[in-house]
Scaffold this active site. Structure first.
Site, short mmCIF file in Angstrom:
data_model
loop_
_atom_site.label_atom_id
_atom_site.label_comp_id
_atom_site.label_asym_id
_atom_site.label_seq_id
_atom_site.Cartn_x
_atom_site.Cartn_y
_atom_site.Cartn_z
N ASP A 21 -10.03 -4.47 -4.98
CA ASP A 21 -9.32 -3.59 -4.16
C ASP A 21 -10.13 -2.21 -4.17
OD1 ASP A 21 -5.87 -2.90 -3.34
OD2 ASP A 21 -7.67 -1.85 -2.65
N HIS A 25 -7.78 -5.48 -0.39
CA HIS A 25 -6.67 -4.59 -0.15
C HIS A 25 -5.41 -5.52 0.08
CE1 HIS A 25 -4.22 -1.08 -0.46
NE2 HIS A 25 -4.01 -1.01 0.83
N SER A 27 0.81 -1.23 0.01
CA SER A 27 0.02 0.11 0.11
C SER A 27 0.90 1.25 -0.18
CB SER A 27 -0.94 0.01 1.11
OG SER A 27 -2.13 0.67 0.92
O1 LIG Z 1 -3.52 -3.62 6.04
C1 LIG Z 1 -3.46 -2.38 5.75
N1 LIG Z 1 -3.32 -1.82 4.70
C2 LIG Z 1 -3.34 -0.34 5.12
C3 LIG Z 1 -3.92 -0.53 6.75
O2 LIG Z 1 -3.69 -1.54 7.10
C4 LIG Z 1 -4.07 0.40 4.23
C5 LIG Z 1 -3.16 1.49 4.30
C6 LIG Z 1 -2.51 2.35 3.01
O3 LIG Z 1 -1.37 2.49 2.95
N2 LIG Z 1 -3.30 2.98 2.23
C7 LIG Z 1 -4.65 2.89 1.89
C8 LIG Z 1 -5.59 4.16 2.01
C9 LIG Z 1 -4.93 4.97 0.94
C10 LIG Z 1 -5.55 6.34 0.86
O4 LIG Z 1 -4.95 7.11 -0.15
C11 LIG Z 1 -5.51 8.42 -0.24
C12 LIG Z 1 -6.11 9.08 0.58
C13 LIG Z 1 -6.52 10.31 0.66
C14 LIG Z 1 -6.04 11.32 -0.51
F1 LIG Z 1 -6.07 12.46 -0.42
C15 LIG Z 1 -4.93 10.53 -1.36
C16 LIG Z 1 -4.57 9.21 -1.13
CL1 LIG Z 1 -3.57 8.26 -2.34
C17 LIG Z 1 -3.25 5.27 1.29
C18 LIG Z 1 -2.51 3.66 1.15
C19 LIG Z 1 -2.20 0.48 5.05
#
Ligand SMILES: O=C1N[C@]2(CO1)C[C@H](C(=O)N1CCC(COc3ccc(F)cc3Cl)CC1)C2
Length: 304
Positions: free
Chosen positions: A240, A270, A123
């Site tokens: 995802d 995800h 992620s």
């Molecule tokens: O097992 C796991 N996985 C996890 C937690 O626990 C999920 C989390 C993780 O890193 N992301 C999921 C959410 C995503 C939101 O992205 C945004 C939000 C607002 C924005 F303005 C621009 C972007 Cl890009 C970023 C990546 C790690």
């Protein structure tokens, strides 16, 4: 060395860092570290980069499996995450995550100068992994990306929402948007419950300023992908809802690397490594096989 008589630096949970494995980053912040060292001579180093709002503890099962293959696994909680110091799930510059990762990787390389180095990222940790490998394109034997953040989810990041986020970032950067919806992490309800119950995870709202840093990282990756030549393995679920699979497809289709593989998990959510048991098992098998097959033969083996 701390000032004599100064109170010991403590983790956000109140534990003195003198009692915890840690590194101190370039800003003087203490980062909690984990190490999984094989009994015998390690064959390679593997750095694990966790995602936004989580910490490196939930990668223990993955690290234990990698350790069984004589791989020396290491990780830290990024600034503002888990048992590390820093403002919770916030960063003034995404580059800090990459700088700290390179600091930890360089430390481990200094201890094991002859070992190849791999990165595994999930992620946001996938974005950190990609940009870390882009900074040192010749340094890594391979990069494994589990549902990496490569592109914004077009449903959640509509042009209007991106415009509003940029506007709000100038006006009220500490304003919080929604939090990560844990129901989209996994089809395994026990995993979702474990995530929700894990007090080392950040369950608050995502700050606009943090979202801006994520968007800036996405823009950096878009510029870097046409020059990616290092080996990578992409694992992504096609259901995802948090990191769009189109980002992984774009990276696989547009990078000039001649050693790249993408495996799509139909119906996968995800956090594939924490999805249904058969998926999680497949992910472990795929990444351990790919890494071990990408360990260069040692000179003694070549001599045979
Ligand atoms: O097992 C796991 N996985 C996890 C937690 O626990 C999920 C989390 C993780 O890193 N992301 C999921 C959410 C995503 C939101 O992205 C945004 C939000 C607002 C924005 F303005 C621009 C972007 Cl890009 C970023 C990546 C790690």
């Amino acid at each position: 060395m701390p000032e004599p008589g100064a109170a010991p630096r403590r983790s956000p949970q109140g534990v003195p860092y003198s009692d915890l494995p840690h590194i101190v980053n370039a800003d003087g912040l203490h980062l909690f570290c984990r190490y999984w060292e094989p009994a015998g001579q390690p064959r390679a180093l593997v750095f694990i980069a966790h995602g936004a709002g989580e910490h490196c503890g939930p990668y223990d099962e993955m690290a234990q499996k990698l350790k069984e293959f004589s791989l020396l696994v290491f990780a830290h909680d990024h600034v503002g995450h888990g048992q590390s110091e820093g403002d919770r799930m916030n960063i003034k510059d995404f580059q800090i995550y990459i700088r700290d990762s390179l600091q930890h990787i360089d430390l481990m390389k200094s201890r094991h100068p002859d070992l190849p180095v791999f990165i595994v990222g999930h992620s946001m940790g996938g974005a950190i992994s990609i940009l870390t490998a882009c900074e040192r394109p010749g340094d890594f034997a391979g990069v494994v990306l589990i549902a990496p953040l490569v592109q914004m989810n077009p449903e959640s990041a509509t042009p209007f929402k991106v415009f509003m986020a940029k506007l709000l970032n100038h006006m009220v950067p500490s304003l919080t948007m929604g939090s990560i919806e844990s129901k989209w992490l996994s089809r395994d309800k026990r995993q979702v419950e474990a995530y929700d119950a894990d007090e080392l995870n950040y369950h608050g709202g995502m700050r606009v300023s943090f979202g801006m840093q994520l968007m800036a990282a996405v823009e950096r990756m878009e510029r870097e992908i046409p020059s990616i030549s290092w080996p990578f393995l992409l694992l992504h679920g096609d259901a995802d809802k948090l990191c769009d699979i189109r980002g992984s497809r774009m990276m696989h289709d547009n990078s000039p690397s001649t050693d790249k593989k993408i495996k799509i998990y139909e119906g996968g959510y995800h956090a594939l490594h924490h999805d249904l048991p058969e998926v999680a098992e497949s992910v472990l098998k795929e990444l351990t096989t790919w890494i071990t097959e990408h360990i260069p033969a040692t000179t003694s083996q070549e001599a045979q």
